[in-house]
Design an enzyme around this catalytic site. Sequence first.
Site, PDB file in Angstrom:
ATOM      1  N   GLY A   7       2.322  -8.168  15.885  1.00 56.71           N
ATOM      2  CA  GLY A   7       1.319  -7.732  16.843  1.00 56.71           C
ATOM      3  C   GLY A   7       1.441  -6.297  17.331  1.00 56.71           C
ATOM      4  O   GLY A   7       0.499  -5.752  17.922  1.00 56.71           O
ATOM      5  N   GLY A   9       1.902  -3.650  15.429  1.00 56.07           N
ATOM      6  CA  GLY A   9       1.517  -2.692  14.384  1.00 56.07           C
ATOM      7  C   GLY A   9       0.205  -2.019  14.734  1.00 56.07           C
ATOM      8  O   GLY A   9      -0.188  -1.960  15.905  1.00 56.07           O
ATOM      9  N   GLN A  10      -0.504  -1.517  13.712  1.00 57.06           N
ATOM     10  CA  GLN A  10      -1.730  -0.734  13.971  1.00 57.06           C
ATOM     11  C   GLN A  10      -2.837  -1.602  14.580  1.00 57.06           C
ATOM     12  O   GLN A  10      -3.679  -1.088  15.329  1.00 57.06           O
ATOM     13  CB  GLN A  10      -2.236  -0.135  12.640  1.00 57.06           C
ATOM     14  CG  GLN A  10      -3.464   0.769  12.798  1.00 57.06           C
ATOM     15  CD  GLN A  10      -3.963   1.317  11.488  1.00 57.06           C
ATOM     16  OE1 GLN A  10      -3.636   0.812  10.395  1.00 57.06           O
ATOM     17  NE2 GLN A  10      -4.769   2.347  11.545  1.00 57.06           N
ATOM     18  N   LEU A  11      -2.863  -2.919  14.273  1.00 61.28           N
ATOM     19  CA  LEU A  11      -4.050  -3.726  14.571  1.00 61.28           C
ATOM     20  C   LEU A  11      -3.907  -4.752  15.691  1.00 61.28           C
ATOM     21  O   LEU A  11      -4.903  -5.134  16.319  1.00 61.28           O
ATOM     22  CB  LEU A  11      -4.473  -4.466  13.289  1.00 61.28           C
ATOM     23  CG  LEU A  11      -4.763  -3.574  12.080  1.00 61.28           C
ATOM     24  CD1 LEU A  11      -4.972  -4.412  10.838  1.00 61.28           C
ATOM     25  CD2 LEU A  11      -5.964  -2.680  12.348  1.00 61.28           C
ATOM     26  N   ASP A  32       5.945 -10.067  18.160  1.00 62.41           N
ATOM     27  CA  ASP A  32       6.565  -9.142  17.198  1.00 62.41           C
ATOM     28  C   ASP A  32       8.082  -9.258  17.371  1.00 62.41           C
ATOM     29  O   ASP A  32       8.561 -10.029  18.205  1.00 62.41           O
ATOM     30  CB  ASP A  32       6.080  -7.690  17.438  1.00 62.41           C
ATOM     31  CG  ASP A  32       6.084  -6.882  16.136  1.00 62.41           C
ATOM     32  OD1 ASP A  32       5.051  -6.264  15.796  1.00 62.41           O
ATOM     33  OD2 ASP A  32       7.128  -6.894  15.440  1.00 62.41           O
ATOM     34  N   TYR A 139       3.807  -4.244  -2.061  1.00 64.35           N
ATOM     35  CA  TYR A 139       2.809  -4.582  -1.038  1.00 64.35           C
ATOM     36  C   TYR A 139       1.615  -5.275  -1.699  1.00 64.35           C
ATOM     37  O   TYR A 139       1.232  -6.373  -1.294  1.00 64.35           O
ATOM     38  CB  TYR A 139       2.387  -3.285  -0.351  1.00 64.35           C
ATOM     39  CG  TYR A 139       1.198  -3.340   0.556  1.00 64.35           C
ATOM     40  CD1 TYR A 139       0.111  -2.500   0.339  1.00 64.35           C
ATOM     41  CD2 TYR A 139       1.161  -4.182   1.658  1.00 64.35           C
ATOM     42  CE1 TYR A 139      -0.977  -2.495   1.189  1.00 64.35           C
ATOM     43  CE2 TYR A 139       0.077  -4.187   2.519  1.00 64.35           C
ATOM     44  CZ  TYR A 139      -0.991  -3.338   2.273  1.00 64.35           C
ATOM     45  OH  TYR A 139      -2.062  -3.330   3.133  1.00 64.35           O
ATOM     46  N   LYS A 143       0.487  -9.229  -1.589  1.00 65.14           N
ATOM     47  CA  LYS A 143      -0.821  -9.578  -1.001  1.00 65.14           C
ATOM     48  C   LYS A 143      -1.664 -10.393  -1.985  1.00 65.14           C
ATOM     49  O   LYS A 143      -2.385 -11.311  -1.591  1.00 65.14           O
ATOM     50  CB  LYS A 143      -1.561  -8.310  -0.553  1.00 65.14           C
ATOM     51  CG  LYS A 143      -0.982  -7.695   0.708  1.00 65.14           C
ATOM     52  CD  LYS A 143      -1.055  -8.667   1.900  1.00 65.14           C
ATOM     53  CE  LYS A 143      -0.569  -8.044   3.184  1.00 65.14           C
ATOM     54  NZ  LYS A 143      -0.690  -8.966   4.346  1.00 65.14           N
TER      55      LYS A 143
HETATM   56  C1  VAH Z   1      -1.296   1.867   3.788  1.00 65.91           C
HETATM   57  N1  VAH Z   1      -2.691   2.087   5.789  1.00 65.91           N
HETATM   58  O1  VAH Z   1      -1.541   3.025   3.572  1.00 65.91           O
HETATM   59  C2  VAH Z   1      -2.022   1.143   4.935  1.00 65.91           C
HETATM   60  C3  VAH Z   1      -3.023   0.198   4.346  1.00 65.91           C
HETATM   61  C4  VAH Z   1      -4.851  -0.180   2.692  1.00 65.91           C
HETATM   62  C5  VAH Z   1      -3.911   0.834   3.296  1.00 65.91           C
HETATM   63  O2  VAH Z   1      -2.377  -0.890   3.846  1.00 65.91           O
HETATM   64  O3  VAH Z   1      -0.495   1.246   3.123  1.00 65.91           O
END
Ligand code: VAH
Length: 319
Positions: A7, A9-11, A32, A139, A143
């Site tokens: 929680g 983080g950016q969002l 968090d 990443y 995902k």
């Molecule tokens: C990044 N801002 O740069 C993040 C995001 C889709 C980009 O995941 O990894």
Amino acid sequence: RILITGGLGQLGVGLAQLLRKQYGKENVILSDIKKPPPHVVSDGPFVYADVLDYKNLRELIVNNRITWLIHYSALLSVVGEANVALARKINISGLHNVLDLALENCLRLFVPSTIGAFGPSSPRDPAPDLCIQRPRTIYGVSKVHGELMGEYLHHKYGLDFRCLRYPGVISATTNPGGGTTDYAVQIFHDAVSTGSHECYLRPDTRLPMMHISDCHRATIEFMQAPQCQLSLRTYNIAAMSFTPEELAQEICKHLPQFKVTYNPDSVRQTIADSWPVRFDDTNAQRDWGWAPTFGIEEMVINMLHSIRHKRTNEGLPVS
Ligand code: VAH
């Protein structure tokens, strides 16, 4: 009750504020593994939650009678490449804990995916919802795994799994934490403070982007959509796609002296070059009425205004 992981983080903080307006302060719990700043604690309930600690998470979910879980804990693109082992733990083992608990407790589960879930062999302009996905970052790999695992548990056990592939998110009062699209946030802070910005991507690198308020609204509208309307469980959402050069030109309309230089960083340029140029989000538009409000003009005006306001409040000089 709603629990948000990752929680801080950016969002998370912004999403919690909007959800609390609709569902009540006490019904949205931010969590968090870091200590929250004072303004976050005064906004509503905050708890420690480590997605790697299954028992801790289960206790939280049961004791607080959680019904929705928004899973924001993850290591993003560049950060993940610098610590693949931790990214695999958080993004995959942490996700498995969340998936198991969502199933066990019949939660409505939101897990974000990303433009980073596509790779160089994906159709890139535009990238559709359903196509080849061979991402080249841990990443992106994690995902895609999240998308596949969530959809599997949905089809096999009826888990109410929901997933949006976010573009790069642009925000004024919170910091992005990934490293590839983050230039599109830093450029505004530099424009308002030093008047110059050195960009780590080539001027012609086009990437899908979205203003944070569109990102929050899409997430809430999607979570509130009746399941019968969802022909998919994972959707692209789009707002705009721009290059550093186009963004710089748009900022210069407001700050004519603003200067941008380009010094491409190979790690981040390689990642950006493997991602979609544009998103096709016609399914989100059709199934649950997705429509963005911020294009590049509105976003630039909003970001310059918000950052000037923030710096003035902090007693910092503003150009
Ligand atoms: C990044 N801002 O740069 C993040 C995001 C889709 C980009 O995941 O990894």
